[in-house]
Design an enzyme around this catalytic site. Structure first.
Site, PDB file in Angstrom:
ATOM      1  N   LYS A 183     -12.527  -0.567   7.096  1.00  0.00           N
ATOM      2  CA  LYS A 183     -11.855  -1.499   7.992  1.00  0.00           C
ATOM      3  C   LYS A 183     -12.303  -1.235   9.437  1.00  0.00           C
ATOM      4  CE  LYS A 183      -8.593  -1.383   4.345  1.00  0.00           C
ATOM      5  NZ  LYS A 183      -8.644  -2.672   3.781  1.00  0.00           N
ATOM      6  N   TRP A 241       0.817  -1.220   0.000  1.00  0.00           N
ATOM      7  CA  TRP A 241       0.000   0.000   0.000  1.00  0.00           C
ATOM      8  C   TRP A 241       0.845   1.262   0.000  1.00  0.00           C
ATOM      9  CZ3 TRP A 241      -4.339  -0.679  -2.064  1.00  0.00           C
ATOM     10  CH2 TRP A 241      -4.972  -1.927  -1.946  1.00  0.00           C
ATOM     11  N   ASP A 275      -1.288   7.117   5.910  1.00  0.00           N
ATOM     12  CA  ASP A 275      -2.458   6.315   5.539  1.00  0.00           C
ATOM     13  C   ASP A 275      -2.797   5.420   6.731  1.00  0.00           C
ATOM     14  OD1 ASP A 275      -4.297   4.524   4.604  1.00  0.00           O
ATOM     15  OD2 ASP A 275      -3.143   3.900   2.845  1.00  0.00           O
TER      16      ASP A 275
END
Lengths: 362, 362
Positions: free
Chosen positions: B197, B102, B173
């Protein structure tokens, strides 16, 4: 509280049958033992749903194989910002037909990345008419020609044969009248629609794009801002808004089961005719100034002869279970939005209220 | 079908109490006679909700007044594309710490609009360790320094004191570990998190931005791509994803009621310890190669000693009501995601299954 009649311009009324289904399967969708919003978008159950929704969208709207169907996060305004990045080179012309507030927004969002050109504008007529086609000034080298199929604030709806797309690819914002009547999608290089009027909840936008447009190079940009990448990944380039996609799917299926766009054209025609009659037959108590041929079937703005009555109208209508009737501040007065999920009987109740209100306050 | 135990990496398990509330008020939210998804975002009921959710987010996360709270449509990947457009001038450096898949995505999305610079990468260690801080190469003129607080695929979680933000504004992030433990938000110039999430459903992203960053000029771009404009309009520059915002609000309220980030730090520590113990005590039957100090508490990837058992593990776990355990294709094997909404008892069931599976197949 019983269900109200919701005339909001968007987010807007959803079919009660859709809400009841979403309610019933909130904790166990299709026997998965989970809410659809809890499941991986890459798992088999959601992938199957995504494929079904695309098939249903193609069925409902008659999307030809020449066009890809995209489900994008966010709203139509983001699409407007990305149009020139995907389809134009910088300093190229892009043509815009300016028929109301939302056409201006589309041009404003595109302008930082393209030479946005006004083909014609009806702003001098306070957006109550269609710009005279004989006066349009088209750019011969335009990357695209953008129109707004329906103006929710000004209550103006374009005819479907507004342009044949031969000078430049025709791109239309169908946010507020998609699926409201049969349309020939092949006329358009691209149509797009934020879902929150005729297709479902906010947070997801349907885009239907002719595949050759996706091959345009456009301008330097991130992959996530590139529709060709979304198309190549089945709109799962990143995690999509899964619950919104699901609810959009339920709404599309409901529209097919109700008889499709032909049936909704009939219902929407009947609903709009009732409201316009209540306005036009009110001897000036209510007024809508839009030229008859381009009056919207989806959003009907009207003013009361005495603006001092506005607050009374809103309070009494709300007390009668009719909500969302306050007009946009740009035009004032009232606005009745009559999307597909608003039943004919609901509009009859509104019209009865309007006539009764006029008798009592006329 | 009874509720399954969902270990999916995201979209992921939601608190059952939240789903039951959303179910109960699907047709009549707060006495409005409508679903929250049907109501205008500019009407009083939704505006009140939006204000409440911001207050609750500030309470849950301890957001200082120096930072604005934004609710953005779409996912974290779009935020990554917009970072340089909002905060950097073209050809300026932006620093990225590359700790997994990511982090690479964040850099890839930013790269078209900035000179993206790798500070350090653990790719040579297959992203199982933290890049040695003594080897970091920082750009003195970087527009920002981007880190990925938790890597969902590689199972690596950064310590909260990774950087003090003095060389360049620190941007993180936090998609997969926001609200999982107390964090000092003031360390960060910006944190952002796709909701799917720890915060709710997909389709909405929380961004917390120090206000001075919003004053940066950035690069030419549309208004809708400009976070300062969103901040000025209370995240209602256009129609926001209202249902997603509502559900995020229910999840945030639930986390506060459960005891806040301190309590979730305790639960998440306990859950992760159980799974890592089941792996580490398995005499090589299960394996996780991440260096202990940066092992993620949220996402625990592990491989079986014999990959031929993968399909058996997945089939048996699914039959036992445990879903979403398939590892990402980049690392193979299994992955257990243990977000805030996954109860300790659910993880105990997983660990019992793992131990039983090992006895039967070891």
């Amino acid at each position: 509280m019983p269900r109200v009649l919701n005339f909001s311009a968007g987010p807007a009324v959803l079919p009660e049958a859709v809400l009841r289904q979403a309610q019933a399967e909130m904790l166990d969708w299709r026997g998965t033992g989970a809410c659809v919003a809890e499941l991986s978008h890459r798992g088999a159950p959601f992938m199957a749903l995504a494929a079904e929704v695309e098939t249903d969208v193609r069925t409902l709207l008659g999307v030809p194989d020449t066009h890809a169907v995209l489900f994008l996060a966010g709203g139509a305004t983001t699409v407007q910002a990305l149009l020139p990045l995907n389809f134009a080179v910088r300093d190229q012309h892009a043509d815009y037909l300016v028929t109301g507030h939302w056409a201006k927004v589309a041009m404003k969002q595109g302008a930082p990345a393209v030479d946005a050109h006004v083909v014609a504008s009806s702003e001098a007529q306070r957006f109550t008419a269609m710009p005279d086609k004989s006066q349009w000034q088209r750019s011969p080298d335009a990357a695209y020609f953008h129109v707004t199929a329906n103006e929710t604030i000004h209550g103006v709806e374009l005819p479907d044969d507004i342009d044949d797309g031969t000078i430049a690819p025709l791109i239309a914002d169908f946010s507020s009248n998609i699926a409201s009547r049969p349309s020939d999608i092949s006329r358009y290089a691209m149509i797009y629609a934020g879902a929150q009027k005729n297709l479902g909840p906010s947070g997801i936008t349907l885009a239907i794009v002719r595949r050759d447009l996706l091959e345009r190079r456009g301008q330097p940009r991130a992959d996530i801002l590139t529709w060709a990448s979304h198309a190549a990944q089945g709109s799962m380039l990143n995690t999509p808004p899964t619950w919104n996609w699901y609810l959009l799917g339920l709404c599309v299926r409901w529209m097919i089961e109700q008889g499709g766009t032909g049936e909704f054209a009939r219902r929407n025609g009947e609903k709009a005719a009732m409201v316009y009659a209540a306005i036009d037959d009110s001897k000036g108590f209510y007024r809508n100034d839009v030229v008859t041929s381009v009056r919207s079937r989806m959003n009907i703005p009207f003013v009361l002869h005495d603006a001092a009555l506005d607050a009374v109208f809103l309070a009494e209508s709300q007390a009668a279970g009719l909500i969302g009737l306050k007009g946009h501040k740009a035009v004032g007065g009232m606005r009745a939005s009559l999307y597909n999920a608003m039943p004919v009987d609901g509009v009859r109740t509104l019209v009865d209220f309007m006539q009764d209100f006029r008798k009592r306050h006329g």
